[in-house]
Design a protein around this motif. Structure first.
Motif, short mmCIF file in Angstrom:
data_model
loop_
_atom_site.label_atom_id
_atom_site.label_comp_id
_atom_site.label_asym_id
_atom_site.label_seq_id
_atom_site.Cartn_x
_atom_site.Cartn_y
_atom_site.Cartn_z
N LEU A 236 -10.29 -14.11 9.53
CA LEU A 236 -10.90 -13.42 7.98
C LEU A 236 -11.07 -12.29 7.71
O LEU A 236 -11.39 -11.85 6.79
CB LEU A 236 -12.50 -13.40 9.02
CG LEU A 236 -13.09 -14.65 9.73
CD1 LEU A 236 -14.33 -14.32 10.58
CD2 LEU A 236 -13.90 -15.27 7.98
N ALA A 237 -10.27 -11.18 8.77
CA ALA A 237 -9.81 -9.87 8.26
C ALA A 237 -9.06 -10.40 6.67
O ALA A 237 -8.85 -9.06 5.72
CB ALA A 237 -9.23 -9.19 8.61
N MET A 238 -7.56 -10.87 6.40
CA MET A 238 -7.76 -11.58 5.64
C MET A 238 -8.01 -11.88 4.58
O MET A 238 -8.03 -11.30 2.81
CB MET A 238 -6.00 -12.47 5.81
CG MET A 238 -5.13 -12.56 4.44
SD MET A 238 -6.20 -14.43 3.62
CE MET A 238 -6.33 -15.37 4.06
N VAL A 239 -8.93 -12.87 4.30
CA VAL A 239 -10.17 -12.84 3.64
C VAL A 239 -10.60 -12.08 2.86
O VAL A 239 -10.76 -11.89 1.78
CB VAL A 239 -11.34 -13.99 4.12
CG1 VAL A 239 -12.71 -14.85 3.06
CG2 VAL A 239 -10.83 -15.36 4.60
N LEU A 240 -10.94 -11.20 4.07
CA LEU A 240 -11.49 -9.48 3.33
C LEU A 240 -10.84 -8.95 2.05
O LEU A 240 -11.11 -8.86 0.76
CB LEU A 240 -11.84 -8.10 4.02
CG LEU A 240 -12.76 -7.66 3.70
CD1 LEU A 240 -13.43 -7.79 2.73
CD2 LEU A 240 -12.80 -6.82 5.33
N GLY A 241 -9.59 -8.97 3.03
CA GLY A 241 -8.37 -8.34 1.45
C GLY A 241 -7.72 -9.12 0.28
O GLY A 241 -7.81 -8.51 -0.63
N MET B 39 -10.73 -10.72 -1.44
CA MET B 39 -11.32 -11.08 -1.75
C MET B 39 -12.00 -9.28 -2.53
O MET B 39 -12.16 -8.70 -3.93
CB MET B 39 -13.13 -10.55 -1.07
CG MET B 39 -13.05 -12.30 -0.91
SD MET B 39 -12.99 -13.44 -1.45
CE MET B 39 -14.85 -14.13 -1.65
N LEU B 40 -11.39 -7.99 -1.52
CA LEU B 40 -11.10 -6.73 -2.17
C LEU B 40 -10.35 -6.56 -3.14
O LEU B 40 -10.61 -6.33 -4.65
CB LEU B 40 -11.01 -5.88 -0.68
CG LEU B 40 -12.42 -5.44 0.14
CD1 LEU B 40 -10.92 -4.76 1.56
CD2 LEU B 40 -13.00 -4.55 -0.85
N ALA B 41 -8.75 -6.80 -2.83
CA ALA B 41 -7.95 -7.26 -3.88
C ALA B 41 -8.84 -7.46 -5.29
O ALA B 41 -8.25 -7.36 -6.14
CB ALA B 41 -6.43 -8.38 -3.73
N SER B 42 -9.81 -8.43 -5.45
CA SER B 42 -9.99 -9.76 -6.88
C SER B 42 -10.85 -8.78 -7.38
O SER B 42 -11.29 -8.15 -8.52
CB SER B 42 -10.31 -10.91 -5.88
OG SER B 42 -12.03 -10.76 -5.66
N ARG B 43 -11.05 -7.75 -6.29
CA ARG B 43 -12.57 -7.09 -7.74
C ARG B 43 -11.97 -5.31 -7.50
O ARG B 43 -12.94 -4.95 -8.56
CB ARG B 43 -13.67 -6.63 -6.35
CG ARG B 43 -14.75 -8.20 -6.73
CD ARG B 43 -15.95 -8.47 -5.56
NE ARG B 43 -16.42 -9.68 -5.64
CZ ARG B 43 -15.56 -11.12 -5.88
NH1 ARG B 43 -15.07 -10.94 -4.87
NH2 ARG B 43 -16.75 -12.34 -5.38
N LEU B 44 -10.64 -5.08 -6.46
CA LEU B 44 -11.07 -3.52 -6.95
C LEU B 44 -9.96 -3.30 -7.81
O LEU B 44 -8.85 -4.45 -8.16
CB LEU B 44 -10.40 -2.99 -5.16
CG LEU B 44 -10.53 -2.61 -4.54
CD1 LEU B 44 -10.18 -2.80 -3.09
CD2 LEU B 44 -12.45 -2.08 -4.99
#
Length: 186
Positions: free
Chosen positions: A130-135, A137-142
């Motif tokens: 789930l931490a990978m999923v967070l990363g 998602m963050l990369a897709s928006r940052l």
């Protein structure tokens, strides 16, 4: 409701579920043997490391997500975001299965300072995915520069605080150096 648009997200969910089931099947502990579930466990040289939800290795899994997003954007950007997330989740889940195999656990114990490492709990492995999923998602928006700063910041932080991180972890697993091992031991 299962729609074509939601298919990659269902696939992502089932990949995580199957990884957890596999880890349970091969005998990984569901939660810490201590009987407690902690949101954060900040000690690295104990048998409770990698047994709770988050720890000092969680940032490396966020970095995985950022790197997977970048790599899949470069080679598969025509594939939908959802399917790229599913692919990244499959790779991360595969890593969790390999990382918790007896061979890799023994490798960590023999060539790193992780003498008390006996593998992740299933809870910790799922949290790592789930931490990978967070990363991802963050990369897709940052913006790219923010993702780069996040990766460098997490690596610097964990290297400074626990003398470990993604780069050192991979280095010591693949090509262990005695000087690094001594430095990590303090």
């Amino acid at each position: 409701m299962f729609t074509r648009r939601l298919a990659p997200y269902w696939a992502t969910f089932f990949i995580i579920l199957l990884a957890a089931a596999w880890l349970l099947w091969i005998g990984r502990e569901p939660i810490c043997k201590c009987g407690h579930i902690k949101l954060w466990y900040g000690q690295t040289m104990t048998s409770e490391n990698s047994q709770h939800i988050a720890d000092w290795y969680t940032p490396s899994h966020i970095i995985h997500g950022i790197l997977f997003y970048a790599g899949l954007w470069l080679v598969a950007r025509r594939i939908s975001f959802g399917w790229r997330l599913a692919i990244a989740t499959l790779v991360e889940a595969a890593w969790e299965l390999v990382e918790n195999s007896d061979a890799i656990i023994e490798r960590y114990r023999s060539v790193t300072i992780s003498l008390d490492y006996y593998g992740d709990s299933v809870l910790n492995s799922v949290a790592d995915i789930l931490a990978m999923v967070l990363g991802f998602m963050l990369a897709s928006r940052l913006p790219v520069w923010a993702s780069v700063l996040l990766v460098l910041g997490f690596e610097a932080l964990t290297t400074w605080l626990i003398r470990d991180g993604l780069i050192l972890n991979v280095l010591m697993l693949v090509w262990p150096l005695e000087a690094v091992r001594v430095w990590q031991a303090g």
